[in-house]
Design an enzyme around this catalytic site. Structure first.
Site, mmCIF file in Angstrom:
data_model
loop_
_atom_site.group_PDB
_atom_site.id
_atom_site.type_symbol
_atom_site.label_atom_id
_atom_site.label_comp_id
_atom_site.label_asym_id
_atom_site.label_seq_id
_atom_site.Cartn_x
_atom_site.Cartn_y
_atom_site.Cartn_z
ATOM 1 N N GLY A 259 0.839 -1.213 0.000
ATOM 2 C CA GLY A 259 0.000 0.000 0.000
ATOM 3 C C GLY A 259 0.861 1.244 0.000
ATOM 4 N N GLU A 260 1.921 1.216 0.801
ATOM 5 C CA GLU A 260 2.849 2.349 0.910
ATOM 6 C C GLU A 260 3.459 2.687 -0.454
ATOM 7 O OE1 GLU A 260 5.856 1.682 3.915
ATOM 8 O OE2 GLU A 260 7.279 3.041 2.965
#
Ligand SMILES: Cc1cc2nc3c(=O)[nH]c(=O)nc-3n(C[C@H](O)[C@H](O)[C@H](O)COP(=O)(O)OP(=O)(O)OC[C@H]3O[C@@H](n4cnc5c(N)ncnc54)[C@H](O)[C@@H]3O)c2cc1C
Length: 397
Positions: A259-260
């Site tokens: 996600g990062e």
């Protein structure tokens, strides 16, 4: 046969949104963008000198921007993953990569594992105040002797059989928000004999005895963010501080990184796009040899190359994010999106300096800062080389 009124002309000015965004996303974009331009951007220069203040977290929490995709029961807005892409993109209007990074670490790096793996008590104690902006978070993976090689970390958490507490010893470096954080999501080694199954995540309050904020580190760019060296000396935490499953910390953090990476990609493409647009105006204002520099074919082609790469990077990231949002775990494409976006963003910022000539090298034009800030993206959250390795290995090599 086509008549004059049926001739289809290219629509270069089309502002049509990408299919992953709906009208709600566009309204959110307007509201975040207006806030960032009004309340954050005016401070960009000042925060370059002494990092941005904590009130930004409180204010953004108050406005609901720190919990866009978190469930309403925890104080979030109940939105989807593209809302977080919108936040990452709009934060670039602050003209401060360091500020955008500090906020992204809080919203998209340190807190997602709490929602994904935390107990109800942990969500109430950490996630709810984090969404309100009352508690600031950090994420501790990297150590002085282990960055890319996550499984090489040496911060140990040992269970004390008498007290049933864990005793943590070790050190973490380059930790964004490290000097100001109220708590840290900390990756530790709990069983060195178990390979990838020997790591565990902990939620550690930063005021615990034995947590030492050694110093704030000076860096090339991202000056508005705080980046710290931390030490953990006999820090005691209860079993209730284990985040997720004991022994599964490595896998939990690998999930978090996905996600990062897409958030980082969205932010760096947006920052490079803004730089491109500013540059376009400059190329039409600046004259040399009796004409606007943008009218030289070599410069025109530079813009064409930059625009094409930015558009490709954006489309790859959006489509990958859409797959992620819809339940897939497309690690190969996430790695491609992160790699390509980071490279393109740095290339674009570099070309923008070139097209600005000497002005590009001067602080007052702001282009050099974009380049310095964006340079982090080829290193943080997995270097270019690590992304290439993940992609290559995904083909069985
Ligand atoms: C400003 C900033 C903020 C950061 N914020 C955080 C944070 O909040 N939390 C956190 O945990 N970390 C954070 N980091 C750390 C960042 O994620 C690491 O710096 C990054 O993962 C690289 O690790 P390293 O610095 O140890 O480099 P190394 O792993 O030592 O790599 C050095 C070089 O060797 C290459 N290399 C390593 N292994 C391989 C391989 N297998 N194949 C080919 N090449 C390889 C790398 O690509 C790189 O070029 C931050 C870093 C910076 C600079």
């Amino acid at each position: 046969m086509a008549t004059a009124d049926k001739v289809i002309k290219p629509d270069f000015g089309s502002a049509r949104k990408h299919f992953i965004f709906n009208d709600d996303h566009e309204r959110l974009r307007e509201s975040i963008g207006a806030f960032v331009e009004r309340e954050l951007a005016p401070h960009a220069e000042e925060w370059e000198e002494r990092t941005f203040p904590d009130w930004v977290f409180h204010r953004m929490g108050e406005l609901g921007f720190l919990g866009l995709s978190y469930p309403e029961e925890y104080g979030g807005q109940g939105g989807d993953y593209p809302c977080n892409l919108v936040l990452a993109e709009e934060m670039t209007k602050s003209n401060s990569g360091g500020l955008a990074t500090g906020i992204a670490v809080h919203t998209d790096m340190a807190t997602p594992p709490i929602l994904a793996f935390g107990t109800e008590e942990q969500k109430q104690e950490y996630l709810v105040p984090a969404i309100k902006g009352e508690k600031i978070s950090a994420l501790g993976i990297t150590e002085p002797d282990a960055g890319s090689d996550v499984a090489g970390i040496k911060t140990r958490a040992v269970r004390d059989s008498a007290s049933h507490e864990y005793v943590i010893n070790g050190s973490k470096t380059y930790i964004t928000n490290g000097s100001r954080a109220d708590f840290i999501v900390l990756l530790t080694e709990t069983d060195p004999d178990k390979g990838y199954d020997g790591f565990t995540l902990f939620l550690v309050p930063m005021d615990s005895p034995g947590v030492i904020r050694e110093r704030q580190l000076e860096k090339l760019g991202m000056h508005a963010s705080d980046t710290a060296l931390l030490a953990f000396q006999d820090v005691r935490v209860g079993a209730g501080s284990v985040l997720g499953e004991e022994g599964k910390g490595f896998y939990h953090i690998m999930w978090e990184l996905q996600g990062e990476r897409m958030i980082g990609a969205a932010g760096c493409i947006a920052a490079a796009q803004r730089c491109f647009e500013r540059n376009l105006r400059y190329a039409l204002e600046r004259n040399a040899f009796g004409r606007q520099i943008g009218r030289f074919q070599v410069i025109r082609h530079k813009f064409a190359e930059m625009a094409t790469k930015l558009e490709s990077a954006r489309q790859l990231n959006y489509t990958t994010a859409w797959r992620f949002q819809n339940g897939e775990y497309p690690v190969r494409e996430i790695s491609m999106a992160k790699l390509y976006a980071s490279r393109v963003a740095v290339e674009v910022a570099d070309e923008c300096i070139q097209i600005h000539g000497g002005a590009g090298y001067m602080k007052e034009y702001g282009v050099e800062r974009v380049w310095r800030d964006l340079r982090l993206n080829r290193i943080g959250a997995g270097t270019d080389e690590i992304m290439l390795d993940v992609i290559g290995r995904s083909y069985g090599l």
